[in-house]
Motif scaffolding. Structure first.
Motif, short mmCIF file in Angstrom:
data_model
loop_
_atom_site.label_atom_id
_atom_site.label_comp_id
_atom_site.label_asym_id
_atom_site.label_seq_id
_atom_site.Cartn_x
_atom_site.Cartn_y
_atom_site.Cartn_z
N GLU A 117 0.84 -1.19 0.00
CA GLU A 117 0.00 0.00 0.00
C GLU A 117 0.88 1.24 0.00
OE1 GLU A 117 -4.11 -1.50 2.15
OE2 GLU A 117 -2.80 -0.12 3.26
N ASP A 123 -4.22 9.49 0.85
CA ASP A 123 -5.01 8.25 0.76
C ASP A 123 -4.13 7.01 0.77
OD1 ASP A 123 -7.70 8.08 0.66
OD2 ASP A 123 -7.87 8.00 -1.53
N ARG A 125 -3.87 3.36 -0.42
CA ARG A 125 -4.52 2.43 -1.34
C ARG A 125 -3.52 1.34 -1.72
NH1 ARG A 125 -7.32 5.88 -6.23
NH2 ARG A 125 -8.61 7.27 -4.97
N SER A 187 -8.78 2.04 -10.74
CA SER A 187 -9.40 0.93 -10.02
C SER A 187 -9.08 -0.35 -10.75
CB SER A 187 -10.90 1.16 -9.88
OG SER A 187 -11.50 1.15 -11.16
#
Length: 197
Positions: A117, A123, A125, A187
């Motif tokens: 990550e 953020d 992710r 994504s």
């Protein structure tokens, strides 16, 4: 604040901007708590190296007050500083600072294995490698960053559905550039797993 002449956004010679002018900071006027504030302000991980003249010397104006951060402030200029100006900084003593990359491995028993990550733009992710260009050599940079030895394996794991990820296409880490310099939002169901030694 900014770090100049380093290998990424997270390392270099520290400069502070005040009244439209950039100044270097003297090593004697700067400590570990101050470094923690700078690394946080830049969105990097914790400070790992703090030393004078690591990233070249400067003729530039020097910041003349000592920073007195508690370590919890969100910006260096929010910290208290000594009232009196001093002009005693000898050449070779401009602060050089290296903050760690904001990366972590999660989901395994060991902190040195798991899903990679990256924290970017505030953020956390997982990282996805859509073109499967990550090699042990690329992963080695992350293992080093985490103080986890060398890279043992790197692989993709397919999840059941798309989720927000950081797409890192290029073999970014091995060229010396920071991972977040080449991360873009996307994504994907495909997540990168690393194991370090």
């Amino acid at each position: 604040v900014r770090l100049l002449d380093g290998t990424s956004l997270c390392s270099g010679r520290l400069e502070v901007k005040s009244n439209q002018r950039w100044s270097s900071v003297c090593e004697a006027d700067f400590d570990q708590q101050d470094a923690e504030v700078v690394c946080r302000e830049l969105g990097c991980g914790a400070p790992s190296v703090l030393q004078g003249a690591l990233y070249g010397e400067v003729e530039a104006p020097m910041w003349t007050k000592e920073f007195q951060c508690g370590g919890h402030e969100s910006a260096l200029l929010d910290c208290r500083s000594s009232g009196s100006a001093r002009n005693t900084c000898s050449p070779g003593k401009a602060v050089g600072l290296t903050c760690s990359e904001p990366v972590r491995l999660v989901g395994e028993a060991s902190r040195c294995a798991g899903t990679l990550e990256l924290k970017h733009q505030g953020d956390w992710r997982p990282v996805s490698d859509p073109l499967s260009v990550w090699t042990l050599k690329t992963a080695a940079g992350v293992c080093r960053e985490l103080d986890c030895g060398s890279a043992v394996s790197v692989g993709q794991r397919e999840e059941s559905s798309d989720r927000p990820v950081w797409l890192i296409r290029s073999p970014c880490g091995q060229s010396g550039s920071a991972l977040r310099d080449c991360a873009r939002p996307g994504s994907s169901p495909s997540i990168l797993d690393l194991t370090c030694s």
